[in-house]
Design a protein around this motif. Structure first.
Motif, short mmCIF file in Angstrom:
data_model
loop_
_atom_site.label_atom_id
_atom_site.label_comp_id
_atom_site.label_asym_id
_atom_site.label_seq_id
_atom_site.Cartn_x
_atom_site.Cartn_y
_atom_site.Cartn_z
N UNK A 166 0.84 -1.21 0.00
CA UNK A 166 0.00 0.00 0.00
C UNK A 166 0.87 1.26 0.00
N UNK A 167 2.00 1.20 0.71
CA UNK A 167 2.94 2.32 0.71
C UNK A 167 3.55 2.52 -0.69
N UNK A 168 3.88 1.40 -1.33
CA UNK A 168 4.45 1.48 -2.68
C UNK A 168 3.46 2.13 -3.65
N UNK A 169 2.22 1.74 -3.55
CA UNK A 169 1.20 2.32 -4.43
C UNK A 169 1.02 3.81 -4.17
N UNK A 193 11.34 -8.09 -5.24
CA UNK A 193 12.17 -9.30 -5.10
C UNK A 193 12.40 -9.95 -6.46
N UNK A 194 11.60 -9.57 -7.46
CA UNK A 194 11.73 -10.15 -8.80
C UNK A 194 12.61 -9.30 -9.71
N UNK A 218 0.22 -4.93 -6.53
CA UNK A 218 -0.12 -5.84 -5.43
C UNK A 218 0.38 -7.27 -5.69
N UNK A 219 0.77 -7.55 -6.93
CA UNK A 219 1.24 -8.90 -7.27
C UNK A 219 2.72 -9.09 -6.97
N UNK A 220 3.39 -8.03 -6.47
CA UNK A 220 4.83 -8.09 -6.26
C UNK A 220 5.18 -7.90 -4.78
N UNK A 221 6.37 -8.35 -4.42
CA UNK A 221 6.91 -8.14 -3.08
C UNK A 221 7.98 -7.06 -3.20
N UNK A 222 7.80 -5.95 -2.50
CA UNK A 222 8.61 -4.75 -2.69
C UNK A 222 9.64 -4.56 -1.59
N UNK A 223 10.78 -3.97 -1.96
CA UNK A 223 11.88 -3.75 -1.00
C UNK A 223 12.22 -2.28 -0.80
N UNK A 224 12.18 -1.50 -1.89
CA UNK A 224 12.62 -0.10 -1.80
C UNK A 224 12.01 0.70 -2.93
N UNK A 225 11.76 2.00 -2.65
CA UNK A 225 11.25 2.92 -3.67
C UNK A 225 12.16 4.13 -3.71
#
Length: 247
Positions: free
Chosen positions: A88-91, A110-111, A124-131
C-alpha cells in the motif's frame, strides 16, 4: 590497538569511481584485507543483481547488504533476511511520483527493478523492497520529501543529493550490520563502515570506526570519525591501509 574484523563498504561514490569501476588500487587493498582475515562486506543501496558483479570481480564470498539493508545475505546467493515495503505504501509512493511527471522513479521488488519507463502493472502482485525518486530540480525533490516525511512506516535516506530512497521503517545499513555482527560473533566496535551518502550515516555512527569519503555529503562527514580521500582518489584503499591494516 583496536583490531577491526569487519569492513563494510558502500559501492557507488565509495568503492567505485565516477565511471562505476573499481580501481586496481582499491581492488588490491581489498584483497590485502581479506588475506589478513578481515571480513569485507559490500553494503549498498543497489539490489543484489546490481551488486553481485562487483562482489564477483573482487572474488568475495562474504556477507552482503543490499537495498540499504532490505536484504542481508550470508554470502552471495545465500539470503538470510528480507524486509518488505508494504505494498500500500508502494502504491501511494507511485501515485505521488505520477503527480511529478518530470521526476524519475524506480522501485526494487524481489523479482527485479521497475521504473518510470517500465512499471509493474499490478503492484499488489509483487513483493517490494525499496522505492526511490530522482530529480536535479532540488525544490521539487524537497517538496516530495516534505510530503513523505509525514507518512508513517518509512525509513527515508538518499544515495545522492538528487535522490530520495525509501525503505520500511527500521531498515538501514546499520541494523543490517548489527544482524551480521550477531551472526558472525563480532561486536559493532570491531566494524569499519565507509560511505558517502545519507543511507550510510546510521552505519557510520553505529560502527567502531565510521569513515566518510572525501566526496561525501557534508552531513555524512559531520557524522564520521574520519574523512578519507575521494572515490576518484582510491579513498577506500587509504582506509584499509591507514585504519584496518595500519601498514
Amino acid at each position: 590497538m583496536k583490531q577491526y574484523r569487519l569492513l563494510a563498504l558502500d559501492l557507488d561514490g565509495t568503492l567505485l569511481n565516477d565511471r562505476s569501476e573499481i580501481s586496481e588500487t582499491n581492488a588490491q587493498w581489498v584483497r590485502h584485507a581479506v588475506e589478513a582475515g578481515v571480513t569485507v562486506c559490500v553494503s549498498t543501496g543497489r539490489g543484489f543483481q546490481g551488486a553481485l558483479p562487483i562482489v564477483e570481480q573482487l572474488g568475495l564470498d562474504s556477507p552482503m547488504i543490499t537495498v540499504n539493508g532490505g536484504e542481508i545475505w550470508t554470502k552471495p546467493h545465500s539470503l538470510h533476511r528480507q524486509t518488505l515495503l508494504d505494498v500500500e505504501k508502494v502504491m501511494k509512493l507511485h501515485a505521488l511520483a505520477e503527480r511529478h511527471p518530470d521526476v524519475w522513479f524506480w522501485a526494487y521488488s524481489t523479482e527485479g527493478i521497475y521504473n518510470k519507463e517500465k512499471w509493474a502493472g499490478d503492484a499488489t502482485a509483487f513483493r517490494w523492497l525499496k522505492f526511490g525518486y530522482y530529480t536535479e530540480d532540488v525544490p521539487v525533490l524537497n517538496e516530495i520529501l516534505r510530503e513523505i516525511r509525514d507518512w508513517e512506516g518509512l525509513e527515508i535516506s538518499n544515495s545522492s543529493p538528487y535522490n530520495i530512497e525509501i525503505n520500511p521503517v527500521g531498515v538501514s545499513k546499520a541494523t543490517a550490520l548489527m544482524e551480521l555482527c550477531r551472526m558472525k560473533g563480532f561486536d559493532m566496535s570491531e566494524v569499519v563502515s565507509v560511505g558517502d551518502s545519507l543511507n550510510d550515516i546510521a552505519a557510520i555512527r553505529a560502527s567502531g570506526l565510521g569513515v566518510a569519503m572525501g566526496n561525501a555529503q557534508d552531513e555524512v562527514k559531520l557524522a564520521a570519525n574520519a574523512v578519507t580521500a575521494t572515490n576518484q582518489e582510491d579513498g577506500v584503499a587509504q582506509v584499509i591501509r591507514n585504519y584496518v591494516l595500519r601498514t
